[in-house]
Write a protein that holds these residues in place. Structure first.
Motif, PDB file in Angstrom:
ATOM      1  N   GLY A 172       0.815  -1.214   0.000  1.00 25.12           N
ATOM      2  CA  GLY A 172       0.000   0.000   0.000  1.00 25.12           C
ATOM      3  C   GLY A 172       0.845   1.258   0.000  1.00 25.12           C
ATOM      4  O   GLY A 172       0.597   2.185  -0.781  1.00 25.12           O
ATOM      5  N   LEU A 173       1.861   1.302   0.834  1.00 27.84           N
ATOM      6  CA  LEU A 173       2.680   2.512   0.963  1.00 27.84           C
ATOM      7  C   LEU A 173       3.442   2.827  -0.324  1.00 27.84           C
ATOM      8  O   LEU A 173       3.481   3.965  -0.779  1.00 27.84           O
ATOM      9  CB  LEU A 173       3.652   2.358   2.133  1.00 27.84           C
ATOM     10  CG  LEU A 173       3.021   2.434   3.527  1.00 27.84           C
ATOM     11  CD1 LEU A 173       4.007   1.966   4.603  1.00 27.84           C
ATOM     12  CD2 LEU A 173       2.549   3.856   3.840  1.00 27.84           C
ATOM     13  N   THR A 227       2.791   1.889  -3.363  1.00 25.94           N
ATOM     14  CA  THR A 227       1.886   2.259  -4.445  1.00 25.94           C
ATOM     15  C   THR A 227       1.284   3.634  -4.198  1.00 25.94           C
ATOM     16  O   THR A 227       1.132   4.438  -5.123  1.00 25.94           O
ATOM     17  CB  THR A 227       0.783   1.195  -4.596  1.00 25.94           C
ATOM     18  OG1 THR A 227       1.386  -0.090  -4.701  1.00 25.94           O
ATOM     19  CG2 THR A 227      -0.063   1.460  -5.830  1.00 25.94           C
ATOM     20  N   TYR A 228       0.971   3.895  -2.930  1.00 23.46           N
ATOM     21  CA  TYR A 228       0.429   5.215  -2.591  1.00 23.46           C
ATOM     22  C   TYR A 228       1.421   6.318  -2.945  1.00 23.46           C
ATOM     23  O   TYR A 228       1.045   7.354  -3.498  1.00 23.46           O
ATOM     24  CB  TYR A 228       0.071   5.287  -1.107  1.00 23.46           C
ATOM     25  CG  TYR A 228      -0.490   6.633  -0.716  1.00 23.46           C
ATOM     26  CD1 TYR A 228      -1.803   6.970  -1.014  1.00 23.46           C
ATOM     27  CD2 TYR A 228       0.310   7.586  -0.093  1.00 23.46           C
ATOM     28  CE1 TYR A 228      -2.317   8.213  -0.700  1.00 23.46           C
ATOM     29  CE2 TYR A 228      -0.188   8.837   0.230  1.00 23.46           C
ATOM     30  CZ  TYR A 228      -1.503   9.148  -0.075  1.00 23.46           C
ATOM     31  OH  TYR A 228      -2.000  10.386   0.228  1.00 23.46           O
ATOM     32  N   ARG A 258       3.612   6.259  -5.228  1.00 24.65           N
ATOM     33  CA  ARG A 258       3.603   6.379  -6.688  1.00 24.65           C
ATOM     34  C   ARG A 258       2.467   7.289  -7.162  1.00 24.65           C
ATOM     35  O   ARG A 258       2.603   8.000  -8.152  1.00 24.65           O
ATOM     36  CB  ARG A 258       3.460   4.981  -7.294  1.00 24.65           C
ATOM     37  CG  ARG A 258       3.117   4.929  -8.762  1.00 24.65           C
ATOM     38  CD  ARG A 258       4.312   5.160  -9.631  1.00 24.65           C
ATOM     39  NE  ARG A 258       4.036   4.974 -11.049  1.00 24.65           N
ATOM     40  CZ  ARG A 258       4.738   5.533 -12.017  1.00 24.65           C
ATOM     41  NH1 ARG A 258       5.777   6.278 -11.732  1.00 24.65           N
ATOM     42  NH2 ARG A 258       4.439   5.320 -13.269  1.00 24.65           N
ATOM     43  N   THR A 259       1.352   7.262  -6.455  1.00 28.35           N
ATOM     44  CA  THR A 259       0.201   8.055  -6.902  1.00 28.35           C
ATOM     45  C   THR A 259       0.231   9.478  -6.354  1.00 28.35           C
ATOM     46  O   THR A 259      -0.363  10.364  -6.933  1.00 28.35           O
ATOM     47  CB  THR A 259      -1.145   7.416  -6.490  1.00 28.35           C
ATOM     48  OG1 THR A 259      -1.345   7.584  -5.086  1.00 28.35           O
ATOM     49  CG2 THR A 259      -1.176   5.941  -6.825  1.00 28.35           C
ATOM     50  N   SER A 260       0.919   9.692  -5.224  1.00 22.74           N
ATOM     51  CA  SER A 260       0.796  10.978  -4.531  1.00 22.74           C
ATOM     52  C   SER A 260       2.084  11.772  -4.377  1.00 22.74           C
ATOM     53  O   SER A 260       2.055  12.971  -4.160  1.00 22.74           O
ATOM     54  CB  SER A 260       0.230  10.748  -3.141  1.00 22.74           C
ATOM     55  OG  SER A 260       1.242  10.232  -2.293  1.00 22.74           O
ATOM     56  N   ASP A 294       3.759  11.940  -1.853  1.00 21.19           N
ATOM     57  CA  ASP A 294       3.714  12.544  -0.525  1.00 21.19           C
ATOM     58  C   ASP A 294       4.623  11.766   0.450  1.00 21.19           C
ATOM     59  O   ASP A 294       4.175  10.949   1.245  1.00 21.19           O
ATOM     60  CB  ASP A 294       2.266  12.556  -0.025  1.00 21.19           C
ATOM     61  CG  ASP A 294       2.094  13.397   1.222  1.00 21.19           C
ATOM     62  OD1 ASP A 294       3.104  13.673   1.911  1.00 21.19           O
ATOM     63  OD2 ASP A 294       0.948  13.779   1.516  1.00 21.19           O
ATOM     64  N   ALA A 326       3.906  12.133   4.405  1.00 22.65           N
ATOM     65  CA  ALA A 326       2.784  11.325   4.897  1.00 22.65           C
ATOM     66  C   ALA A 326       3.185   9.858   4.996  1.00 22.65           C
ATOM     67  O   ALA A 326       2.848   9.172   5.972  1.00 22.65           O
ATOM     68  CB  ALA A 326       1.577  11.490   3.985  1.00 22.65           C
ATOM     69  N   LEU A 348       3.277   7.352   8.222  1.00 20.99           N
ATOM     70  CA  LEU A 348       2.520   6.095   8.281  1.00 20.99           C
ATOM     71  C   LEU A 348       3.420   4.918   8.645  1.00 20.99           C
ATOM     72  O   LEU A 348       3.004   4.010   9.366  1.00 20.99           O
ATOM     73  CB  LEU A 348       1.805   5.851   6.943  1.00 20.99           C
ATOM     74  CG  LEU A 348       0.586   6.741   6.684  1.00 20.99           C
ATOM     75  CD1 LEU A 348       0.159   6.705   5.218  1.00 20.99           C
ATOM     76  CD2 LEU A 348      -0.587   6.333   7.582  1.00 20.99           C
TER      77      LEU A 348
END
Lengths: 196, 196
Positions: free
Chosen positions: A167-168, A170-171, A173-175, A177, A180, A184
DNA sequence: TTTGATTTTGAGCAGTTGTTCAAGTTAAAA
DNA sequence: TTTTAACTTGAACAACTGCTCAAAATCAAA
């Protein structure tokens, strides 16, 4: 009998792995590979049989490298749980600029592959399972050293870690950020380390 | 002037979306699309300009459908947080058999796409961001209704939810372990609903 | 130095790719 | 009925795909 290979097989696989990791299986043409690896089609096909064969070796190479990094981080940190945290931070954040892709190569593989390449899909799934298993062992070790609560369940925690890692990355990659994501990671391990 | 479209544009986009979702951008050929959509190349290219143009419409269609499902589940459950949980369970577990892929189409897109399709990559990232924003709003609503603790931060919780959703769907793709995934969804929402 | 199995080479094959465009079809407007 | 502009059709194109295989190069053993 002249059976001396002119090229370094491991090096060829590594170069192919980096290219496949960046562009995916369908996105990488055999000509891209020939150039990256500096071999003519005949040599590649006699050594690996097919594009699929080379991709399978690339997946295994990626998996082995990742496992080695986990062990290295555990050694460096001197404790299983801190080592695991350092590994995750390294893979998700620190190595981002040097890696061919933000994302896990195995995740990219299971995302892209379909029933038209069943062997490759299965291989990717098996390697992911092995990754989870090595997390389980790290958590078991952490537990036996008292770094992790004795009533925790290493097997289901390993699944949880796997979900976070996927999740981290891939997240990110999309953001993009990073702040953040670092927060996390921190939270996740505070939870794990707390007596809970 | 005969400007009456013989085909239903929304229906064409939806059919293309289902195929792209299943096979990815590179994995779907324009002939696959022509067949799925029952249009000849000229019609497709005059309506969408290129394969990329049609893919962009497909991404937006996917995104809109997903948003509609979230709103539907919130209505059904009669509360934001339970609605969000129902949505996640639906998307990750229940809809799995009827969907063209276990995974989120946007995640598949950001996994597959590279600098050779910068517009599509950016569009996928923007749509993911919009998804996160709608989670933020749901969590804000939950907070104002007292379903979520008042000292929680909806914005960073939305990021956390996004990581879980991406992670869980992808994990299921690699492991097929529905039981573990349902447990992890349960845990996540117990944490959120607890006063903490 | 000669031998001969093994490896490397790269031109080329047959199939697929995304896309174009001239010719044909359609139906509202004149 | 005729005109006209938008729409649909599908053959065809140039580039690219994964892969093959006869010929050339290589080098340990005889």
């Amino acid at each position: 009998m002249a059976n001396v290979a002119k090229y370094d097989r491991a090096d060829v696989i590594k170069k192919a792995m980096l290219l496949f990791w960046e562009k995916g299986f369908n996105g990488t043409s055999t000509r891209d590979l020939q150039q990256a690896v500096d071999l003519r089609p005949g040599s590649i096909y006699s050594a690996f049989g097919s594009k699929e064969g080379l991709f399978k070796e690339a997946l295994r190479c990626y998996s082995a490298n990742t496992y080695a990094l986990l062990q290295e981080k555990i050694q460096q940190q001197g404790s299983p749980l801190s080592g695991l945290q350092a590994f995750i931070h390294c893979v998700v954040v620190s190595n981002r600029s040097s890696a061919p892709s933000d994302m896990c190569m195995l995740v990219k593989a299971v995302a892209e592959l379909t029933d038209s390449n069943p062997e490759l899909l299965q291989e990717s799934q098996i390697l992911m399972k092995k990754g989870e298993l090595s997390f389980t062992r790290v958590l078991q070790e952490a537990q036996s050293q008292g770094e992790l609560s004795s009533n925790a369940d290493p097997q289901s925690l390993a699944k949880y870690i796997q979900v976070q890692l996927i999740g981290l990355r891939t997240y990110l990659r999309t953001s993009n950020d990073v702040v953040a994501v670092e927060q996390l990671i921190e939270n996740t391990f505070q939870m794990l380390k707390a007596p809970h």
